[in-house]
Design a protein around this motif. Structure first.
Motif, PDB file in Angstrom:
ATOM      1  N   SER A  68      14.282   2.616  -9.809  1.00  0.00           N
ATOM      2  CA  SER A  68      15.542   2.919 -10.496  1.00  0.00           C
ATOM      3  C   SER A  68      16.672   2.555  -9.531  1.00  0.00           C
ATOM      4  O   SER A  68      16.602   2.839  -8.334  1.00  0.00           O
ATOM      5  CB  SER A  68      15.627   4.379 -10.929  1.00  0.00           C
ATOM      6  N   SER A 113      20.581  -5.663 -19.345  1.00  0.00           N
ATOM      7  CA  SER A 113      19.342  -5.537 -20.116  1.00  0.00           C
ATOM      8  C   SER A 113      18.648  -6.884 -20.311  1.00  0.00           C
ATOM      9  O   SER A 113      17.459  -6.927 -20.640  1.00  0.00           O
ATOM     10  CB  SER A 113      19.605  -4.871 -21.463  1.00  0.00           C
ATOM     11  N   LYS A 155      13.562  -2.725 -17.643  1.00  0.00           N
ATOM     12  CA  LYS A 155      12.939  -2.034 -18.772  1.00  0.00           C
ATOM     13  C   LYS A 155      13.943  -1.173 -19.535  1.00  0.00           C
ATOM     14  O   LYS A 155      13.809  -0.983 -20.737  1.00  0.00           O
ATOM     15  CB  LYS A 155      11.781  -1.159 -18.304  1.00  0.00           C
ATOM     16  N   LEU A 156      14.957  -0.628 -18.815  1.00  0.00           N
ATOM     17  CA  LEU A 156      15.901   0.300 -19.434  1.00  0.00           C
ATOM     18  C   LEU A 156      17.202   0.313 -18.659  1.00  0.00           C
ATOM     19  O   LEU A 156      17.188   0.266 -17.437  1.00  0.00           O
ATOM     20  CB  LEU A 156      15.276   1.709 -19.425  1.00  0.00           C
ATOM     21  N   LEU A 167      20.623   2.696 -18.468  1.00  0.00           N
ATOM     22  CA  LEU A 167      21.272   3.947 -18.884  1.00  0.00           C
ATOM     23  C   LEU A 167      22.688   3.988 -18.368  1.00  0.00           C
ATOM     24  O   LEU A 167      23.001   3.427 -17.357  1.00  0.00           O
ATOM     25  CB  LEU A 167      20.496   5.159 -18.356  1.00  0.00           C
TER      26      LEU A 167
END
Length: 87
Positions: A57, A78, A84-85, A87
């Protein structure tokens, strides 16, 4: 029509992205490169490996002048193939 996120923010402001992707030494550099393309500056990403070391992360704080910058970076981050993600 404003989104909920747009309603909550008072711009300009600091905004932190958290990008989660495959653990790869190139990923941090790719994330910073995309951010620098749209909002040049010095960034100090904070990273954390998953327990098994398969994922990483990456948290990066930017200074957004408008909501368009925030949306564009979500979209561009993205598109990185190891991500993958966002936020």
């Amino acid at each position: 029509m404003k989104t909920n996120l747009e309603k909550m923010l008072t711009l300009p402001c600091s905004f932190t992205y958290k990008v989660i992707g495959l653990s790869n030494p190139e990923l941090v550099n790719k994330v910073i490169k995309v951010i620098q393309t749209y909002i040049p500056g010095d960034y100090s990403p904070q990273t954390k490996l998953s327990n098994k070391g398969n994922y990483i992360s990456i948290s990066v704080t930017i200074f957004a002048k408008n909501f368009t910058q925030i949306e564009k970076l979500y979209f561009e981050l993205s598109k990185i193939n190891m991500v993958k993600l966002v936020l």
